[in-house]
Design an enzyme around this catalytic site. Structure first.
Site, PDB file in Angstrom:
ATOM      1  N   CYS A   1     -10.850   1.926 -29.914  1.00 10.62           N
ATOM      2  CA  CYS A   1     -12.156   2.543 -30.180  1.00 10.62           C
ATOM      3  C   CYS A   1     -12.942   2.805 -28.906  1.00 10.62           C
ATOM      4  O   CYS A   1     -14.003   2.195 -28.677  1.00 10.62           O
ATOM      5  CB  CYS A   1     -12.953   1.637 -31.098  1.00 10.62           C
ATOM      6  N   GLU A   2     -12.440   3.629 -28.059  1.00  9.07           N
ATOM      7  CA  GLU A   2     -13.113   4.037 -26.816  1.00  9.07           C
ATOM      8  C   GLU A   2     -12.679   5.462 -26.530  1.00  9.07           C
ATOM      9  O   GLU A   2     -11.489   5.779 -26.642  1.00  9.07           O
ATOM     10  CB  GLU A   2     -12.653   3.186 -25.614  1.00  9.07           C
TER      11      GLU A   2
ATOM     12  N   GLY B   1       4.168  -3.482  -3.582  1.00  7.65           N
ATOM     13  CA  GLY B   1       4.136  -3.708  -5.028  1.00  7.65           C
ATOM     14  C   GLY B   1       4.525  -2.418  -5.723  1.00  7.65           C
ATOM     15  O   GLY B   1       5.631  -2.240  -6.230  1.00  7.65           O
ATOM     16  N   ARG B   2       3.599  -1.449  -5.649  1.00  7.62           N
ATOM     17  CA  ARG B   2       3.793  -0.173  -6.339  1.00  7.62           C
ATOM     18  C   ARG B   2       5.088   0.535  -5.914  1.00  7.62           C
ATOM     19  O   ARG B   2       5.816   1.061  -6.741  1.00  7.62           O
ATOM     20  CB  ARG B   2       2.597   0.729  -6.020  1.00  7.62           C
TER      21      ARG B   2
ATOM     22  N   GLY C   1       0.760  -1.244   0.000  1.00 11.16           N
ATOM     23  CA  GLY C   1       0.000   0.000   0.000  1.00 11.16           C
ATOM     24  C   GLY C   1       0.785   1.286   0.000  1.00 11.16           C
ATOM     25  O   GLY C   1       0.220   2.360  -0.256  1.00 11.16           O
TER      26      GLY C   1
ATOM     27  N   TYR D   1      -9.065   4.520 -13.735  1.00  9.07           N
ATOM     28  CA  TYR D   1      -9.145   5.297 -12.479  1.00  9.07           C
ATOM     29  C   TYR D   1      -9.084   6.811 -12.707  1.00  9.07           C
ATOM     30  O   TYR D   1      -9.087   7.568 -11.747  1.00  9.07           O
ATOM     31  CB  TYR D   1      -7.966   4.953 -11.550  1.00  9.07           C
TER      32      TYR D   1
ATOM     33  N   TYR E   1       1.192  -2.074 -12.077  1.00  8.31           N
ATOM     34  CA  TYR E   1      -0.169  -2.141 -12.591  1.00  8.31           C
ATOM     35  C   TYR E   1      -0.252  -1.567 -14.011  1.00  8.31           C
ATOM     36  O   TYR E   1      -1.233  -0.940 -14.395  1.00  8.31           O
ATOM     37  CB  TYR E   1      -1.150  -1.442 -11.630  1.00  8.31           C
TER      38      TYR E   1
HETATM   39  N1  LLP Z   1      -1.059  -7.040  -0.613  1.00  9.64           N
HETATM   40  C1  LLP Z   1      -2.363  -7.201  -0.927  1.00  9.64           C
HETATM   41  C2  LLP Z   1      -3.163  -8.155  -0.176  1.00  9.64           C
HETATM   42  C3  LLP Z   1      -2.933  -6.439  -1.952  1.00  9.64           C
HETATM   43  O1  LLP Z   1      -4.211  -6.587  -2.248  1.00  9.64           O
HETATM   44  C4  LLP Z   1      -2.126  -5.521  -2.670  1.00  9.64           C
HETATM   45  C5  LLP Z   1      -2.685  -4.727  -3.767  1.00  9.64           C
HETATM   46  C6  LLP Z   1      -0.768  -5.405  -2.328  1.00  9.64           C
HETATM   47  C7  LLP Z   1      -0.272  -6.164  -1.279  1.00  9.64           C
HETATM   48  C8  LLP Z   1       0.154  -4.465  -3.014  1.00  9.64           C
HETATM   49  O2  LLP Z   1      -0.255  -3.143  -2.877  1.00  9.64           O
HETATM   50  P1  LLP Z   1       0.718  -1.938  -3.317  1.00  9.64           P
HETATM   51  O3  LLP Z   1       1.939  -1.973  -2.446  1.00  9.64           O
HETATM   52  O4  LLP Z   1       1.065  -2.139  -4.747  1.00  9.64           O
HETATM   53  O5  LLP Z   1      -0.110  -0.726  -3.111  1.00  9.64           O
HETATM   54  N2  LLP Z   1      -4.605  -1.726  -9.856  1.00  9.64           N
HETATM   55  C9  LLP Z   1      -4.536  -0.716  -8.842  1.00  9.64           C
HETATM   56  C10 LLP Z   1      -3.896  -1.214  -7.576  1.00  9.64           C
HETATM   57  C11 LLP Z   1      -4.610  -2.428  -6.982  1.00  9.64           C
HETATM   58  C12 LLP Z   1      -3.935  -2.921  -5.731  1.00  9.64           C
HETATM   59  C13 LLP Z   1      -4.522  -4.201  -5.305  1.00  9.64           C
HETATM   60  N3  LLP Z   1      -3.900  -4.788  -4.160  1.00  9.64           N
HETATM   61  C14 LLP Z   1      -3.789   0.491  -9.410  1.00  9.64           C
HETATM   62  O6  LLP Z   1      -3.411   0.478 -10.578  1.00  9.64           O
HETATM   63  O7  LLP Z   1      -3.619   1.500  -8.716  1.00  9.64           O
END
Ligand code: LLP
Length: 400
Positions: A327-328, A260-261, A224, A301, A356
């Site tokens: 085409c959107e 992740g991000r 997150g 988003y 992502y």
């Molecule tokens: N752990 C769990 C259980 C999660 O559901 C997620 C992300 C993460 C870790 C990693 O989160 P991060 O560190 O990347 O924030 N597609 C969306 C983001 C969806 C995130 C879903 N879960 C976007 O493009 O912003």
């Protein structure tokens, strides 16, 4: 990063990943947790390219997975089983079975019904399944509603009382071994308080479990951590780690974090070529060869991504929208940005595309997915081939 050279060698549209930047992000976050046992379990969904997962595995990372496909990717990329976590609100029996057989660190259970399924399947296999329970602490993470997960309105996890009941059930089951607790309240978080508040709630629950002899080993805080796309002021990894660690006084736990991000977003660039400029009434469009099927975030988003033009043009800047060929009307990368007159084959580089990006891509409009290139120590290498037409029809052709 020499985008011109990369575009000429690998063609466009193209994803480019800076592995050295990913290493720096990893080390910064890992060292923020020093003083406690910790595991960073890279959230594979952010960028599931095998070479990216392997890069993190080589740095010592685990993997947070949300499908058996991601679990298999983690294994293929060399993540050890004892650092792999399997989360997700809807795991199938086959997925649960395979995860138990693969003896991963734990299955992160997201409902009472799922706990019973894991128990039944573990029993059938004559095994004990390590589990954690995902708690939904009902905290507003103050992020985009589509990526908020820690409120009771969201489908994720269970409330504290249900979690306690589930831990007791698991403790009394011969087929289950409760080893961890998990919470992940949302993504792209830029406020520390909600994370801290969630950690306080969950840590308190652990103290009350200890009082009835249920001792867990892992405190999994999810992912997150937000990044800067535009001008967001982000949480410093050190402050983040200290806030979490501060809630764990008296508890002997390994902290697991699932970024992740934070690890990948700003390491990635989406490189595309200008095809045409066109004018519709007062509106000027720059049409590029990349599209929403390559990078969905702006369409889905309304997400902001910084856009950079690589051009020799010296004209005055104009207000333009940058759009793709799909085409959107939602097929755009940037609206109302100020760019000089662009020529065919000039480059548009979309920043912060490492998380992502490729993974949320599709073959919509029968467009093959872009190639992916990794750059490390100044050397570029292909890490995924561009999809061609044959790839797109391979699973259908035989039915003609
Ligand atoms: N752990 C769990 C259980 C999660 O559901 C997620 C992300 C993460 C870790 C990693 O989160 P991060 O560190 O990347 O924030 N597609 C969306 C983001 C969806 C995130 C879903 N879960 C976007 O493009 O912003």
């Amino acid at each position: 990063m020499n985008f011109k050279e990369l575009a000429s060698e690998y063609k466009t549209p193209l994803y480019v990943y800076d592995l050295d930047y990913m290493s720096e992000q990893y080390q910064e976050l890992k060292s923020a947790f020093k003083g406690r046992k910790s595991i960073l379990a890279y959230a594979v969904k952010a960028n599931s390219n095998l070479s990216v997962i392997k890069h993190f595995a080589d740095l010592g990372s685990g993997a947070d997975c949300v499908s058996i496909g991601e679990v298999r990717r983690a294994f293929l990329a060399g993540v050890p089983a004892y650092k792999i976590i399997f989360s997700g609100v809807g795991k199938s029996d086959d997925e649960i079975r395979e995860a138990i057989q693969k003896d991963i660190l734990y299955i992160n259970v997201e409902s009472e019904a799922e706990l019973f399924r894991v128990e039944v399947i573990a029993k059938e296999l004559n095994k004990t399944s390590r589990i954690s329970i995902r708690v939904n602490p009902n905290i507003d993470p103050k992020t985009h509603p589509y990526i908020s997960t820690g409120l009771h309105d969201n489908k994720f996890g269970v409330d504290i009382d249900t979690a306690k009941r589930m831990f007791i059930l698991a403790k009394n089951s011969e087929s289950l071994d409760p080893v961890g607790v998990h919470f992940h309240i949302g993504s792209q978080l830029t406020h520390l308080e909600p994370i801290y508040e969630a950690a306080v709630i969950v840590a308190d629950m652990l103290r009350s479990l200890e009082a009835i002899d249920i001792e867990l080993k892992f405190f999994d805080v999810g992912g997150g951590l937000g990044i800067t796309y535009d001008d967001e002021v982000t949480i410093k990894p050190y402050d983040y780690a200290q806030a979490i660690l501060g809630t764990l006084k008296g508890l002997d736990l390994t902290v697991i974090c699932e970024p992740g991000r934070f690890l990948t977003a700003n390491a990635g660039y989406f490189v595309s070529k200008v095809l045409y400029e066109k004018q519709n009434g007062d509106k000027k469009f720059v049409v590029i060869d990349g599209a929403m099927n390559d990078l969905l975030r702006p369409s889905l988003y309304g997400a902001y991504h910084k856009v950079q033009a690589i051009t020799d043009s010296t004209s005055d800047v104009r207000n333009v929208d940058i759009v793709g060929p799909v085409c959107e009307s939602s097929d755009f990368f940037a609206k109302d940005c100020l760019l000089p007159e662009l020529n065919r084959n000039d480059l548009i580089v979309v920043h912060s595309a490492g998380a992502y990006g490729f993974g949320m891509g599709s073959n919509y409009n029968s467009r093959g997915r872009s190639a992916e290139v990794a750059v490390q120590n100044g050397e570029a290498r292909l890490v995924r081939k561009r999809e061609n037409f044959e790839d797109l029809v391979a699973l259908e052709k035989e039915f003609l």
